[in-house]
Design a protein around this motif. Structure first.
Motif, short mmCIF file in Angstrom:
data_model
loop_
_atom_site.label_atom_id
_atom_site.label_comp_id
_atom_site.label_asym_id
_atom_site.label_seq_id
_atom_site.Cartn_x
_atom_site.Cartn_y
_atom_site.Cartn_z
N ILE A 120 11.74 25.59 -2.87
CA ILE A 120 12.48 26.64 -3.57
C ILE A 120 13.98 26.48 -3.32
N THR A 121 14.78 26.70 -4.35
CA THR A 121 16.23 26.77 -4.20
C THR A 121 16.72 28.05 -4.88
N GLY A 122 17.79 28.62 -4.34
CA GLY A 122 18.42 29.78 -4.97
C GLY A 122 17.86 31.13 -4.58
N VAL A 123 16.96 31.20 -3.59
CA VAL A 123 16.36 32.48 -3.19
C VAL A 123 16.62 32.72 -1.70
N LYS A 124 17.16 33.90 -1.38
CA LYS A 124 17.44 34.26 0.01
C LYS A 124 16.87 35.64 0.31
N ALA A 125 16.43 35.83 1.55
CA ALA A 125 15.91 37.12 1.99
C ALA A 125 16.71 37.60 3.20
N LYS A 126 16.88 38.91 3.31
CA LYS A 126 17.64 39.46 4.43
C LYS A 126 16.71 39.71 5.60
N GLU A 127 17.02 39.09 6.73
CA GLU A 127 16.24 39.24 7.95
C GLU A 127 17.17 39.78 9.02
N LEU A 128 16.95 41.02 9.41
CA LEU A 128 17.87 41.72 10.31
C LEU A 128 19.26 41.77 9.68
N LEU A 129 20.24 41.09 10.26
CA LEU A 129 21.61 41.18 9.74
C LEU A 129 22.06 39.93 9.00
N ILE A 130 21.16 38.97 8.80
CA ILE A 130 21.58 37.73 8.15
C ILE A 130 20.69 37.43 6.94
N TRP A 131 21.23 36.61 6.06
CA TRP A 131 20.47 36.15 4.90
C TRP A 131 19.93 34.76 5.20
N VAL A 132 18.64 34.57 5.00
CA VAL A 132 18.04 33.26 5.24
C VAL A 132 17.51 32.70 3.92
N THR A 133 17.62 31.40 3.78
CA THR A 133 17.18 30.74 2.55
C THR A 133 15.69 30.47 2.59
N LEU A 134 14.97 30.98 1.60
CA LEU A 134 13.53 30.76 1.53
C LEU A 134 13.25 29.38 0.95
N HIS A 135 12.29 28.71 1.56
CA HIS A 135 11.95 27.35 1.14
C HIS A 135 10.55 27.27 0.52
#
Length: 203
Positions: free
Chosen positions: A94-109
Protein backbone atom coordinates in the motif's frame (compact mmCIF):
# COMPACT_ATOMS: atom_id res chain seq x y z
CA UNK A 1 5.70 12.45 -4.76
CA UNK A 2 3.49 12.01 -7.80
CA UNK A 3 2.33 8.48 -8.49
CA UNK A 4 3.43 7.71 -12.05
CA UNK A 5 1.84 4.69 -13.70
CA UNK A 6 4.14 3.16 -16.35
CA UNK A 7 2.66 3.01 -19.84
CA UNK A 8 2.90 -0.79 -20.01
CA UNK A 9 0.94 -1.13 -16.76
CA UNK A 10 -1.70 1.40 -17.83
CA UNK A 11 -2.08 -0.34 -21.21
CA UNK A 12 -3.30 -3.55 -19.55
CA UNK A 13 -5.50 -1.88 -16.93
CA UNK A 14 -9.18 -1.15 -16.67
CA UNK A 15 -9.21 2.62 -16.18
CA UNK A 16 -12.26 4.43 -14.83
CA UNK A 17 -12.54 8.22 -14.74
CA UNK A 18 -14.89 10.29 -12.63
CA UNK A 19 -16.06 9.94 -9.04
CA UNK A 20 -19.14 7.81 -9.72
CA UNK A 21 -17.27 5.19 -11.74
CA UNK A 22 -14.37 5.25 -9.28
CA UNK A 23 -16.64 4.72 -6.27
CA UNK A 24 -18.45 1.83 -7.93
CA UNK A 25 -15.22 0.09 -8.94
CA UNK A 26 -13.65 0.63 -5.50
CA UNK A 27 -16.61 -0.93 -3.69
CA UNK A 28 -16.73 -3.80 -6.19
CA UNK A 29 -13.02 -4.48 -5.73
CA UNK A 30 -13.34 -4.57 -1.93
CA UNK A 31 -16.30 -6.92 -2.24
CA UNK A 32 -14.43 -9.26 -4.59
CA UNK A 33 -11.39 -9.43 -2.32
CA UNK A 34 -13.48 -10.03 0.81
CA UNK A 35 -12.47 -6.79 2.53
CA UNK A 36 -14.87 -4.45 4.39
CA UNK A 37 -16.79 -2.11 2.09
CA UNK A 38 -15.80 1.12 3.84
CA UNK A 39 -12.06 0.52 3.89
CA UNK A 40 -11.37 3.10 1.16
CA UNK A 41 -13.61 6.11 1.91
CA UNK A 42 -12.22 8.29 -0.87
CA UNK A 43 -14.01 11.36 -2.25
CA UNK A 44 -13.97 13.16 -5.60
CA UNK A 45 -12.13 10.33 -7.35
CA UNK A 46 -10.48 11.45 -10.57
CA UNK A 47 -9.17 8.10 -11.78
CA UNK A 48 -9.28 4.46 -10.73
CA UNK A 49 -7.14 1.85 -12.46
CA UNK A 50 -7.03 -1.91 -11.95
CA UNK A 51 -4.83 -4.59 -13.55
CA UNK A 52 -6.65 -7.87 -13.03
CA UNK A 53 -3.66 -10.11 -13.79
CA UNK A 54 -1.47 -8.64 -11.04
CA UNK A 55 -4.06 -7.14 -8.70
CA UNK A 56 -2.41 -3.72 -8.91
CA UNK A 57 -4.86 -0.89 -8.26
CA UNK A 58 -4.39 2.87 -8.13
CA UNK A 59 -6.74 5.66 -7.15
CA UNK A 60 -6.37 9.39 -7.66
CA UNK A 61 -8.63 11.90 -5.91
CA UNK A 62 -8.73 15.70 -5.93
CA UNK A 63 -7.17 16.03 -2.47
CA UNK A 64 -6.30 13.90 0.53
CA UNK A 65 -9.10 12.66 2.77
CA UNK A 66 -8.98 12.42 6.55
CA UNK A 67 -11.41 9.83 7.93
CA UNK A 68 -12.25 8.76 11.48
CA UNK A 69 -13.31 5.13 11.92
CA UNK A 70 -15.39 5.42 15.08
CA UNK A 71 -15.70 1.67 15.56
CA UNK A 72 -11.91 1.31 15.57
CA UNK A 73 -11.15 4.61 17.29
CA UNK A 74 -8.60 5.50 14.62
CA UNK A 75 -7.93 8.44 12.34
CA UNK A 76 -6.76 7.44 8.85
CA UNK A 77 -5.61 9.76 6.08
CA UNK A 78 -5.74 8.85 2.40
CA UNK A 79 -3.42 10.80 0.13
CA UNK A 80 -4.44 12.32 -3.19
CA UNK A 81 -2.86 9.22 -4.74
CA UNK A 82 -3.28 5.74 -3.30
CA UNK A 83 -2.08 2.41 -4.69
CA UNK A 84 -1.94 -1.23 -3.59
CA UNK A 85 -1.84 -4.81 -4.79
CA UNK A 86 -5.16 -6.53 -4.11
CA UNK A 87 -5.39 -10.22 -3.26
CA UNK A 88 -8.10 -12.34 -1.67
CA UNK A 89 -8.56 -10.89 1.80
CA UNK A 90 -5.56 -8.58 1.52
CA UNK A 91 -4.22 -5.24 0.29
CA UNK A 92 -0.43 -5.24 0.23
CA UNK A 93 2.31 -2.86 -0.95
CA UNK A 94 0.00 0.00 0.00
CA UNK A 95 1.09 3.57 -0.69
CA UNK A 96 -0.59 6.82 0.32
CA UNK A 97 -2.38 5.61 3.48
CA UNK A 98 -1.43 6.63 7.03
CA UNK A 99 -3.01 5.91 10.42
CA UNK A 100 -2.61 7.87 13.64
CA UNK A 101 -1.05 5.84 16.44
CA UNK A 102 -0.84 7.78 19.70
CA UNK A 103 0.77 11.09 18.66
CA UNK A 104 2.34 10.09 15.35
CA UNK A 105 1.20 9.13 11.88
CA UNK A 106 2.47 5.78 10.62
CA UNK A 107 2.42 4.60 7.02
CA UNK A 108 0.33 1.48 6.46
CA UNK A 109 1.90 -1.14 4.24
CA UNK A 110 -0.62 -3.98 4.42
CA UNK A 111 -4.23 -4.55 5.47
CA UNK A 112 -5.74 -8.02 5.66
CA UNK A 113 -8.47 -10.12 7.22
CA UNK A 114 -7.70 -13.33 9.10
CA UNK A 115 -7.91 -16.62 7.22
CA UNK A 116 -9.89 -18.53 8.37
CA UNK A 117 -12.17 -15.61 9.30
CA UNK A 118 -12.11 -14.46 12.92
CA UNK A 119 -13.94 -11.16 12.47
CA UNK A 120 -10.66 -9.26 12.77
CA UNK A 121 -8.91 -6.94 10.33
CA UNK A 122 -5.15 -6.50 10.73
CA UNK A 123 -3.35 -3.27 9.81
CA UNK A 124 0.43 -3.47 9.42
CA UNK A 125 2.70 -0.43 9.30
CA UNK A 126 6.20 0.01 7.94
CA UNK A 127 8.53 -0.66 10.86
CA UNK A 128 6.69 -3.68 12.26
CA UNK A 129 3.78 -2.05 14.09
CA UNK A 130 0.60 -4.15 13.81
CA UNK A 131 -2.93 -3.67 15.15
CA UNK A 132 -6.15 -5.72 14.94
CA UNK A 133 -9.66 -4.27 14.77
CA UNK A 134 -13.21 -5.61 14.29
CA UNK A 135 -14.02 -5.99 10.60
CA UNK A 136 -17.40 -4.31 11.08
CA UNK A 137 -15.65 -1.10 12.14
CA UNK A 138 -14.65 -0.61 8.50
CA UNK A 139 -17.95 -1.42 6.80
CA UNK A 140 -19.62 1.37 4.81
CA UNK A 141 -22.73 2.96 6.28
CA UNK A 142 -24.83 2.81 3.12
CA UNK A 143 -25.26 0.71 -0.03
CA UNK A 144 -22.81 1.07 -2.93
CA UNK A 145 -23.53 3.81 -5.48
CA UNK A 146 -25.50 2.71 -8.51
CA UNK A 147 -24.53 3.61 -12.09
CA UNK A 148 -26.90 5.92 -13.95
CA UNK A 149 -26.78 3.72 -17.04
CA UNK A 150 -25.81 0.21 -18.05
CA UNK A 151 -22.13 1.09 -18.03
CA UNK A 152 -20.32 2.55 -15.04
CA UNK A 153 -20.14 6.31 -15.53
CA UNK A 154 -16.85 7.65 -16.84
CA UNK A 155 -14.43 6.38 -19.40
CA UNK A 156 -13.46 2.71 -19.33
CA UNK A 157 -10.33 1.67 -21.16
CA UNK A 158 -10.36 -2.08 -21.80
CA UNK A 159 -7.35 -4.25 -21.10
CA UNK A 160 -5.16 -5.24 -24.00
CA UNK A 161 -4.62 -8.96 -24.19
CA UNK A 162 -1.39 -10.69 -25.14
CA UNK A 163 -0.44 -14.35 -25.44
CA UNK A 164 2.36 -16.85 -24.76
CA UNK A 165 5.84 -15.66 -23.89
CA UNK A 166 4.98 -12.05 -24.67
CA UNK A 167 2.28 -12.13 -21.99
CA UNK A 168 4.68 -13.58 -19.41
CA UNK A 169 7.26 -10.91 -20.15
CA UNK A 170 4.66 -8.17 -19.78
CA UNK A 171 3.58 -9.58 -16.42
CA UNK A 172 7.20 -9.54 -15.23
CA UNK A 173 7.58 -5.93 -16.33
CA UNK A 174 4.36 -4.97 -14.53
CA UNK A 175 5.51 -6.61 -11.30
CA UNK A 176 8.84 -4.82 -11.59
CA UNK A 177 7.10 -1.47 -12.13
CA UNK A 178 4.84 -2.06 -9.11
CA UNK A 179 7.86 -2.92 -6.95
CA UNK A 180 9.63 0.24 -8.11
CA UNK A 181 6.64 2.36 -7.09
CA UNK A 182 6.59 0.60 -3.71
CA UNK A 183 10.31 1.18 -3.14
CA UNK A 184 10.08 4.87 -4.00
CA UNK A 185 7.26 5.34 -1.50
CA UNK A 186 9.26 3.48 1.17
CA UNK A 187 12.19 5.86 0.68
CA UNK A 188 9.89 8.79 1.39
CA UNK A 189 8.87 7.23 4.70
CA UNK A 190 12.27 6.28 6.15
CA UNK A 191 11.89 8.88 8.86
CA UNK A 192 8.54 7.43 9.88
CA UNK A 193 10.03 3.95 10.27
CA UNK A 194 12.11 5.05 13.24
CA UNK A 195 9.08 6.65 14.89
CA UNK A 196 6.90 3.60 14.27
CA UNK A 197 9.51 1.27 15.77
CA UNK A 198 9.61 3.43 18.87
CA UNK A 199 5.85 3.17 19.28
CA UNK A 200 5.97 -0.59 18.71
CA UNK A 201 8.63 -0.97 21.41
CA UNK A 202 6.48 0.91 23.93
CA UNK A 203 3.52 -1.32 23.20
Amino acid sequence: MTLTIPDDVRAKAEVYTGDEAGQIKTRLLLEETGLPSGLLPLRDIIECGYVEETGFVWLKQKKKVDHYFAGAGRHVTYGAEVSAVAEKGRLKKITGVKAKELLIWVTLHEICVDDPPTGKLVCKAIGGLSRSFPVEAFEADGPPPQPKNNLAAGEVVAKKESNGEEKKEEEKEEEKAIDEIDEKMKEMNKGEVVQAEGVAAKN
